[in-house]
Design a protein around this motif. Structure first.
Motif, PDB file in Angstrom:
ATOM      1  N   ASP A 212     -15.574 -14.212  52.709  1.00 42.93           N
ATOM      2  CA  ASP A 212     -14.409 -14.995  53.123  1.00 42.93           C
ATOM      3  C   ASP A 212     -14.291 -15.095  54.638  1.00 42.93           C
ATOM      4  O   ASP A 212     -13.193 -15.232  55.177  1.00 42.93           O
ATOM      5  N   ILE A 213     -15.424 -15.081  55.339  1.00 41.14           N
ATOM      6  CA  ILE A 213     -15.406 -15.162  56.799  1.00 41.14           C
ATOM      7  C   ILE A 213     -14.739 -16.475  57.210  1.00 41.14           C
ATOM      8  O   ILE A 213     -15.193 -17.556  56.835  1.00 41.14           O
ATOM      9  N   VAL A 214     -13.686 -16.396  57.980  1.00 40.82           N
ATOM     10  CA  VAL A 214     -12.951 -17.593  58.392  1.00 40.82           C
ATOM     11  C   VAL A 214     -13.772 -18.424  59.368  1.00 40.82           C
ATOM     12  O   VAL A 214     -13.880 -19.643  59.240  1.00 40.82           O
ATOM     13  N   GLY A 215     -14.356 -17.779  60.357  1.00 38.16           N
ATOM     14  CA  GLY A 215     -15.184 -18.496  61.320  1.00 38.16           C
ATOM     15  C   GLY A 215     -15.495 -17.649  62.537  1.00 38.16           C
ATOM     16  O   GLY A 215     -14.590 -17.287  63.283  1.00 38.16           O
ATOM     17  N   ASP A 216     -16.766 -17.289  62.722  1.00 40.33           N
ATOM     18  CA  ASP A 216     -17.226 -16.533  63.887  1.00 40.33           C
ATOM     19  C   ASP A 216     -18.286 -17.349  64.615  1.00 40.33           C
ATOM     20  O   ASP A 216     -19.198 -17.895  63.977  1.00 40.33           O
ATOM     21  N   HIS A 217     -18.168 -17.431  65.923  1.00 42.59           N
ATOM     22  CA  HIS A 217     -19.152 -18.152  66.736  1.00 42.59           C
ATOM     23  C   HIS A 217     -19.512 -17.323  67.960  1.00 42.59           C
ATOM     24  O   HIS A 217     -18.622 -16.846  68.661  1.00 42.59           O
ATOM     25  N   THR A 218     -20.802 -17.154  68.186  1.00 46.72           N
ATOM     26  CA  THR A 218     -21.281 -16.440  69.368  1.00 46.72           C
ATOM     27  C   THR A 218     -22.405 -17.241  70.004  1.00 46.72           C
ATOM     28  O   THR A 218     -23.314 -17.711  69.315  1.00 46.72           O
ATOM     29  N   VAL A 219     -22.326 -17.420  71.314  1.00 46.06           N
ATOM     30  CA  VAL A 219     -23.423 -18.024  72.063  1.00 46.06           C
ATOM     31  C   VAL A 219     -24.050 -16.950  72.926  1.00 46.06           C
ATOM     32  O   VAL A 219     -23.361 -16.258  73.693  1.00 46.06           O
ATOM     33  N   LEU A 220     -25.343 -16.784  72.762  1.00 46.85           N
ATOM     34  CA  LEU A 220     -26.115 -15.769  73.476  1.00 46.85           C
ATOM     35  C   LEU A 220     -26.926 -16.425  74.584  1.00 46.85           C
ATOM     36  O   LEU A 220     -27.686 -17.362  74.334  1.00 46.85           O
ATOM     37  N   PHE A 221     -26.723 -15.959  75.801  1.00 48.77           N
ATOM     38  CA  PHE A 221     -27.556 -16.343  76.943  1.00 48.77           C
ATOM     39  C   PHE A 221     -28.435 -15.131  77.245  1.00 48.77           C
ATOM     40  O   PHE A 221     -27.957 -14.139  77.811  1.00 48.77           O
ATOM     41  N   ALA A 222     -29.691 -15.185  76.805  1.00 49.14           N
ATOM     42  CA  ALA A 222     -30.580 -14.026  76.901  1.00 49.14           C
ATOM     43  C   ALA A 222     -31.575 -14.199  78.040  1.00 49.14           C
ATOM     44  O   ALA A 222     -32.444 -15.072  78.003  1.00 49.14           O
TER      45      ALA A 222
END
Length: 269
Positions: A212-222
């Motif tokens: 039931d994950i509502v919404g997760d967003h991650t942007v990775l600058f590696a």
């Protein structure tokens, strides 16, 4: 204070109910209509019955009846339904707040055309926090334009039907624009097997679906020796509803035009 007469599309769905509750709780809004597709549960019933406080508004499958008293329609449904609602609202001057995702280019063009007849806020995400995150990503991309690999990771509930999410794609577009790239050319949406060394100009996407994950967003600058992560995590869909109401208020004095949440939040520039 002028009261906004707001109708809700997809009135029987999870997001539809959250929107109905938000409208009912707002001091400057009134639930003026509710629509859902023919055969959907709740057709013919009071739209706010689930709250234990009936609103006197019946969920209709007929747009003419469901939108008869509405100045605004908030639509977080699916592209095919939204495009049907869009045509009706453009013809009758009803302002639209569209949170539906998954449109193809033809669908986006139809929204742009309708905005010449009525005022529309169209955004893949109505969370205030997400849109502030977008602005941070734009700034980070410009500062980290070389030497950093960019990956967008998103997670949503098992019921979501489009991937990557509209929010993830918008994040990619914001980053690509800041770097002077075209996401259609540099976006990488699948990796399997021997893929060769990573193209440093690419923007990668990874999608997770579960529970039931509502919404997760991650942007990775590696980079080499360090990495930066910019994340936004939603714990409730209520934030989207509050953003949608904010969008309605923004449209109050707009007769026509196509806007997004950057316009609503004065984040442009």
């Amino acid at each position: 204070m002028t009261e906004m007469n707001i109708a809700i599309a997809g009135a029987g769905g999870r997001m539809g109910r959250i929107l109905i509750e938000a409208v009912q709780q707002a001091d400057d809004a009134r639930l003026a209509g509710a629509v859902n597709h023919a055969g959907a549960p709740g057709i013919g019933e009071d739209a706010a019955a689930f709250l234990g406080q009936p609103a006197g508004v019946i969920v209709e499958s007929d747009l003419a009846r469901g939108l008869a008293g509405a100045q605004y329609l908030i639509d977080f449904t699916r592209p095919e339904g939204t495009l049907e609602h869009l045509a009706y609202c453009a013809e009758h001057g009803i302002k639209l707040v569209i949170g539906t995702t998954g449109f193809d280019e033809a669908g986006k063009a139809a929204i742009a055309a309708a905005a010449k007849k009525t005022a529309i806020v169209f955004s893949p995400n109505f969370s205030v926090g997400v849109n502030v995150t977008m602005k941070l990503l734009e700034q980070a991309a410009k500062a980290l334009s070389t030497g950093y690999d960019i990956e967008v990771v998103e997670a949503h509930h098992r019921f979501k039907v489009d991937a990557p999410s509209g929010t993830a794609l918008k994040m990619g577009e914001v980053i690509a624009d800041a770097l002077g790239r075209d996401l259609k050319e540099c976006g990488v949406f699948a990796r399997e097997g021997v893929t060769a060394e990573r193209d440093p100009s690419s923007i990668g996407f990874a999608t997770i679906r579960g529970g039931d994950i509502v919404g997760d967003h991650t942007v990775l600058f590696a980079g080499i020796g360090e990495r930066i992560e910019i994340s936004h995590k939603s714990s409730s869909r209520v934030t989207y509803a509050h953003g949608a109401l904010r969008a309605c208020r923004f449209l109050a004095d707009k007769p026509t035009g196509l806007f997004d949440m950057y316009d609503v939040l004065s984040l442009n520039g």
